[in-house]
Design a protein around this motif. Structure first.
Motif, PDB file in Angstrom:
ATOM      1  N   CYS A 265       0.885  -1.251  -0.092  1.00 39.42           N
ATOM      2  CA  CYS A 265      -0.073  -0.060   0.030  1.00 39.42           C
ATOM      3  C   CYS A 265       0.756   1.181   0.152  1.00 39.42           C
ATOM      4  CB  CYS A 265      -1.138  -0.132   1.175  1.00 39.42           C
ATOM      5  SG  CYS A 265      -2.403  -1.213   1.168  1.00 39.42           S
ATOM      6  N   PHE A 266       1.880   1.367   0.602  1.00 39.12           N
ATOM      7  CA  PHE A 266       2.761   2.474   0.941  1.00 39.12           C
ATOM      8  C   PHE A 266       4.045   2.643   0.539  1.00 39.12           C
ATOM      9  CE2 PHE A 266      -0.068   1.531   4.777  1.00 39.12           C
ATOM     10  CZ  PHE A 266      -1.290   2.832   4.193  1.00 39.12           C
ATOM     11  N   GLU A 267       4.630   1.462  -0.019  1.00 40.80           N
ATOM     12  CA  GLU A 267       5.823   1.638  -0.758  1.00 40.80           C
ATOM     13  C   GLU A 267       5.808   1.618  -2.215  1.00 40.80           C
ATOM     14  OE1 GLU A 267       8.884   1.354   0.815  1.00 40.80           O
ATOM     15  OE2 GLU A 267       8.188   0.945   2.843  1.00 40.80           O
ATOM     16  N   VAL A 268       4.792   1.124  -2.790  1.00 43.70           N
ATOM     17  CA  VAL A 268       4.469   1.511  -4.195  1.00 43.70           C
ATOM     18  C   VAL A 268       3.346   2.306  -4.601  1.00 43.70           C
ATOM     19  CG1 VAL A 268       3.577  -0.709  -4.624  1.00 43.70           C
ATOM     20  CG2 VAL A 268       4.591   0.446  -6.560  1.00 43.70           C
ATOM     21  N   SER A 269       3.337   3.029  -5.523  1.00 49.59           N
ATOM     22  CA  SER A 269       1.972   4.116  -5.898  1.00 49.59           C
ATOM     23  C   SER A 269       0.830   2.957  -6.248  1.00 49.59           C
ATOM     24  CB  SER A 269       2.181   4.985  -6.657  1.00 49.59           C
ATOM     25  OG  SER A 269       2.605   4.569  -8.030  1.00 49.59           O
ATOM     26  N   ASP A 270       1.128   2.367  -7.343  1.00 51.17           N
ATOM     27  CA  ASP A 270       0.061   1.393  -7.859  1.00 51.17           C
ATOM     28  C   ASP A 270       0.685  -0.069  -8.287  1.00 51.17           C
ATOM     29  OD1 ASP A 270      -1.967   0.091  -9.270  1.00 51.17           O
ATOM     30  OD2 ASP A 270      -2.182   1.465 -10.923  1.00 51.17           O
ATOM     31  N   VAL A 271       0.433  -1.089  -7.370  1.00 55.60           N
ATOM     32  CA  VAL A 271       1.285  -2.127  -7.253  1.00 55.60           C
ATOM     33  C   VAL A 271       1.162  -3.073  -8.564  1.00 55.60           C
ATOM     34  CG1 VAL A 271      -0.578  -3.473  -5.942  1.00 55.60           C
ATOM     35  CG2 VAL A 271       1.756  -4.238  -5.843  1.00 55.60           C
ATOM     36  N   GLN A 272      -0.238  -3.210  -8.829  1.00 60.58           N
ATOM     37  CA  GLN A 272      -0.552  -4.009 -10.194  1.00 60.58           C
ATOM     38  C   GLN A 272       0.070  -3.321 -11.407  1.00 60.58           C
ATOM     39  OE1 GLN A 272      -4.624  -4.719 -10.454  1.00 60.58           O
ATOM     40  NE2 GLN A 272      -4.742  -6.206  -9.029  1.00 60.58           N
ATOM     41  N   THR A 273      -0.059  -2.325 -11.652  1.00 61.58           N
ATOM     42  CA  THR A 273       0.490  -1.551 -12.881  1.00 61.58           C
ATOM     43  C   THR A 273       2.115  -1.673 -12.752  1.00 61.58           C
ATOM     44  OG1 THR A 273      -1.093   0.062 -12.960  1.00 61.58           O
ATOM     45  CG2 THR A 273       0.885   0.566 -14.166  1.00 61.58           C
ATOM     46  N   ASN A 274       2.807  -1.546 -11.618  1.00 58.42           N
ATOM     47  CA  ASN A 274       4.333  -1.570 -11.555  1.00 58.42           C
ATOM     48  C   ASN A 274       4.617  -3.092 -11.777  1.00 58.42           C
ATOM     49  OD1 ASN A 274       5.800   0.949 -10.634  1.00 58.42           O
ATOM     50  ND2 ASN A 274       3.718   0.896  -9.413  1.00 58.42           N
ATOM     51  N   ILE A 275       3.955  -4.134 -11.040  1.00 56.59           N
ATOM     52  CA  ILE A 275       4.119  -5.577 -11.476  1.00 56.59           C
ATOM     53  C   ILE A 275       4.306  -5.821 -12.949  1.00 56.59           C
ATOM     54  CG2 ILE A 275       3.308  -7.727 -10.848  1.00 56.59           C
ATOM     55  CD1 ILE A 275       2.557  -7.106  -8.286  1.00 56.59           C
ATOM     56  N   ARG A 276       2.997  -5.390 -13.734  1.00 53.66           N
ATOM     57  CA  ARG A 276       2.817  -5.338 -15.039  1.00 53.66           C
ATOM     58  C   ARG A 276       4.101  -4.924 -15.983  1.00 53.66           C
ATOM     59  NH1 ARG A 276      -1.666  -3.857 -15.352  1.00 53.66           N
ATOM     60  NH2 ARG A 276      -2.824  -5.694 -15.914  1.00 53.66           N
ATOM     61  N   ASN A 277       4.537  -3.850 -15.352  1.00 50.09           N
ATOM     62  CA  ASN A 277       5.748  -3.314 -15.954  1.00 50.09           C
ATOM     63  C   ASN A 277       7.030  -3.905 -15.836  1.00 50.09           C
ATOM     64  OD1 ASN A 277       4.001  -1.250 -17.062  1.00 50.09           O
ATOM     65  ND2 ASN A 277       4.436   0.097 -15.380  1.00 50.09           N
TER      66      ASN A 277
ATOM     67  N   ASN B  64      12.981 -11.237  -7.467  1.00 54.18           N
ATOM     68  CA  ASN B  64      13.924 -10.287  -6.949  1.00 54.18           C
ATOM     69  C   ASN B  64      13.588  -8.776  -7.363  1.00 54.18           C
ATOM     70  OD1 ASN B  64      15.270 -12.753  -6.414  1.00 54.18           O
ATOM     71  ND2 ASN B  64      16.532 -12.698  -8.204  1.00 54.18           N
ATOM     72  N   SER B  65      12.825  -8.693  -8.344  1.00 54.92           N
ATOM     73  CA  SER B  65      12.645  -7.182  -8.355  1.00 54.92           C
ATOM     74  C   SER B  65      11.495  -6.657  -7.640  1.00 54.92           C
ATOM     75  CB  SER B  65      12.328  -6.818 -10.084  1.00 54.92           C
ATOM     76  OG  SER B  65      13.203  -7.469 -10.622  1.00 54.92           O
ATOM     77  N   ILE B  66      10.352  -7.260  -7.487  1.00 57.36           N
ATOM     78  CA  ILE B  66       9.212  -7.092  -6.657  1.00 57.36           C
ATOM     79  C   ILE B  66       9.242  -7.411  -5.291  1.00 57.36           C
ATOM     80  CG2 ILE B  66       7.898  -6.783  -8.693  1.00 57.36           C
ATOM     81  CD1 ILE B  66       6.759  -9.672  -8.009  1.00 57.36           C
ATOM     82  N   ALA B  67      10.319  -8.028  -4.774  1.00 57.60           N
ATOM     83  CA  ALA B  67      10.303  -8.342  -3.302  1.00 57.60           C
ATOM     84  C   ALA B  67      10.413  -7.137  -2.434  1.00 57.60           C
ATOM     85  CB  ALA B  67      11.679  -9.433  -3.136  1.00 57.60           C
ATOM     86  N   ASN B  68      10.661  -6.051  -2.790  1.00 56.10           N
ATOM     87  CA  ASN B  68      10.777  -5.076  -1.821  1.00 56.10           C
ATOM     88  C   ASN B  68       9.465  -4.393  -1.621  1.00 56.10           C
ATOM     89  OD1 ASN B  68      13.682  -5.202  -1.453  1.00 56.10           O
ATOM     90  ND2 ASN B  68      14.009  -4.075  -3.328  1.00 56.10           N
ATOM     91  N   TRP B  69       8.540  -4.821  -2.733  1.00 56.70           N
ATOM     92  CA  TRP B  69       7.117  -3.988  -2.478  1.00 56.70           C
ATOM     93  C   TRP B  69       6.152  -5.196  -1.678  1.00 56.70           C
ATOM     94  CZ3 TRP B  69       6.806  -3.408  -8.441  1.00 56.70           C
ATOM     95  CH2 TRP B  69       7.818  -2.675  -8.914  1.00 56.70           C
ATOM     96  N   GLY B  70       6.639  -6.138  -0.823  1.00 55.66           N
ATOM     97  CA  GLY B  70       5.905  -7.205  -0.041  1.00 55.66           C
ATOM     98  C   GLY B  70       5.084  -7.948  -1.199  1.00 55.66           C
ATOM     99  N   VAL B  71       5.543  -8.104  -2.206  1.00 56.58           N
ATOM    100  CA  VAL B  71       4.816  -9.011  -3.384  1.00 56.58           C
ATOM    101  C   VAL B  71       5.821 -10.274  -3.778  1.00 56.58           C
ATOM    102  CG1 VAL B  71       3.850  -8.959  -5.607  1.00 56.58           C
ATOM    103  CG2 VAL B  71       3.720  -6.989  -4.316  1.00 56.58           C
ATOM    104  N   GLU B  72       5.329 -11.380  -3.725  1.00 54.63           N
ATOM    105  CA  GLU B  72       5.937 -12.550  -3.996  1.00 54.63           C
ATOM    106  C   GLU B  72       5.508 -13.224  -5.325  1.00 54.63           C
ATOM    107  OE1 GLU B  72       6.462 -17.337  -2.699  1.00 54.63           O
ATOM    108  OE2 GLU B  72       5.202 -16.155  -1.552  1.00 54.63           O
ATOM    109  N   CYS B  73       6.495 -13.607  -6.237  1.00 53.46           N
ATOM    110  CA  CYS B  73       6.317 -13.925  -7.603  1.00 53.46           C
ATOM    111  C   CYS B  73       6.177 -15.512  -7.571  1.00 53.46           C
ATOM    112  CB  CYS B  73       7.261 -13.467  -8.746  1.00 53.46           C
ATOM    113  SG  CYS B  73       6.859 -14.237 -10.508  1.00 53.46           S
ATOM    114  N   THR B  74       4.678 -16.202  -7.688  1.00 49.42           N
ATOM    115  CA  THR B  74       4.847 -17.395  -7.423  1.00 49.42           C
ATOM    116  C   THR B  74       5.272 -18.267  -8.831  1.00 49.42           C
ATOM    117  OG1 THR B  74       2.585 -17.388  -8.302  1.00 49.42           O
ATOM    118  CG2 THR B  74       3.145 -17.211  -5.853  1.00 49.42           C
TER     119      THR B  74
END
Length: 349
Positions: free
Chosen positions: A107-119, A154-164
């Protein structure tokens, strides 16, 4: 007034009323967080408080609630152009599966989590695809999926997101010309493999023939060796048989001599050397008679003369009455004498 115009005015008013009711949200002091989600409530834009699934207080204008879905979700990446390591233009698409593990960071480390994950997924696909050749991707697509999963994770781990996981759905050349070139390349590769297989088959056939010849030669060698061993054993056994036969014949001859010597000796006395010699002479004469009988029964054309030397006027010796060698000598002398007489007669003429 025209009734049609009145009806149109009424419809416009109703539509404006529906739009206004849809735009203006209903304000309430309660909010519901569904199961599998997480909420964060801000008081005047600060002091975030985590809201668990269920019924929670939400004061309008004072609180602002952000909902985060903690379930595993997926983002579809459409046809994405790129280049492989061997500079083949391709277009691929895939699905990126992820799960939020830390709602606060999401919520607070990235502005739009889904958009950034897609990019991030899009850029990672283009980057990782450049490390694989076209044949490697076609032959083992799982390796590309694993590499993408590692890079994106490794890229999205800092956002609290795990790539399964990341799954490549489609992978094909960018245009028809490239596809045709790849088809020609694959056909050439298949022809090369076929030639290799044919060559290997010929090598296997030649190796089989070689082994067959070797085995046949070894079989012939073993057969000859066995035949030689058999012949050697046959000769040895025949020699042993002849030896045993000679020993038995000698033993039988000795017994015959003993029996004849006892018969010739005086009654009640043991046979001496004289009696044994007389018995041996008698046996020799008997053997000569057997030889003469065999010669007489034969089919030879030779003529033999038998008789004592006294009857021929040449003297006689004891034990030479039936000497075959002596008869042959007499026959030869007579023949030579006839030749001499004929030669003298021809000389006289």
């Amino acid at each position: 007034m025209n009734p049609l115009i009145l009806r149109r005015s009424a419809l416009r008013a109703a539509s404006r009323t529906r739009v206004s009711s849809a735009v203006v949200p209903r304000r309430t002091f309660l909010t519901i967080i569904e199961q599998g989600k997480e909420g964060w409530r801000l008081s005047l834009g600060r002091d975030p408080v985590r809201l668990s699934p269920g019924l929670n207080i939400n004061i309008p204008l004072y609180h602002a609630v952000h909902k985060i879905d903690l379930r595993e979700s997926s983002i579809s990446i459409p046809n994405l152009p790129g280049y492989t390591a061997d500079n083949v233009p391709v277009a691929c698409s895939g699905s990126l599966f992820y799960r939020i593990t830390d709602g606060y960071k999401a919520c607070f480390e990235v502005s739009d989590v889904q958009t950034n994950i897609r990019n991030t997924g899009t850029s990672a696909v283009r980057s990782v695809l450049g490390h694989f050749t076209y044949d490697q991707v076609i032959g083992d697509r799982n390796e590309l999926n694993k590499r993408l999963n590692t890079v994106i994770g490794n890229s999205i781990a800092n956002w609290g997101v795990e790539c399964t996981r990341f799954e490549i759905q489609t992978f094909q050349p960018a245009n028809r010309e490239v596809e045709r070139q790849l088809e020609l390349q694959m056909e050439a590769e298949r022809n090369r493999r076929k030639q290799l297989l044919d060559t290997q088959a010929q090598i296997n056939v030649a190796e089989g023939q070689k082994q067959r010849v070797i085995l046949e030669s070894e079989g012939h060698l073993a057969a000859k060796s066995n035949e030689a061993d058999a012949a050697f054993k046959t000769v040895v056994r025949e020699a042993e048989a002849r030896k045993q036969q000679a020993l038995m014949e000698a033993s039988a001859l000795a017994q015959q001599i003993d029996a004849l010597a006892e018969a010739v000796a005086a009654p009640g006395s043991a046979p001496g050397p004289a009696e044994r010699k007389q018995a041996l002479t008698a046996l020799i004469e008997l053997r000569r008679l057997e030889q003469l009988r065999a010669i007489a029964a034969g089919t030879g054309n030779s003529t033999y003369f038998f008789g004592d030397r006294a009857a021929m006027g040449l003297g006689s010796t004891a034990g030479e009455a039936y000497n075959v060698d002596y008869a042959e000598q007499v026959k030869g002398g007579l023949v030579r004498k006839g030749r001499v007489d004929s030669g003298v007669a021809q000389a006289a003429i």
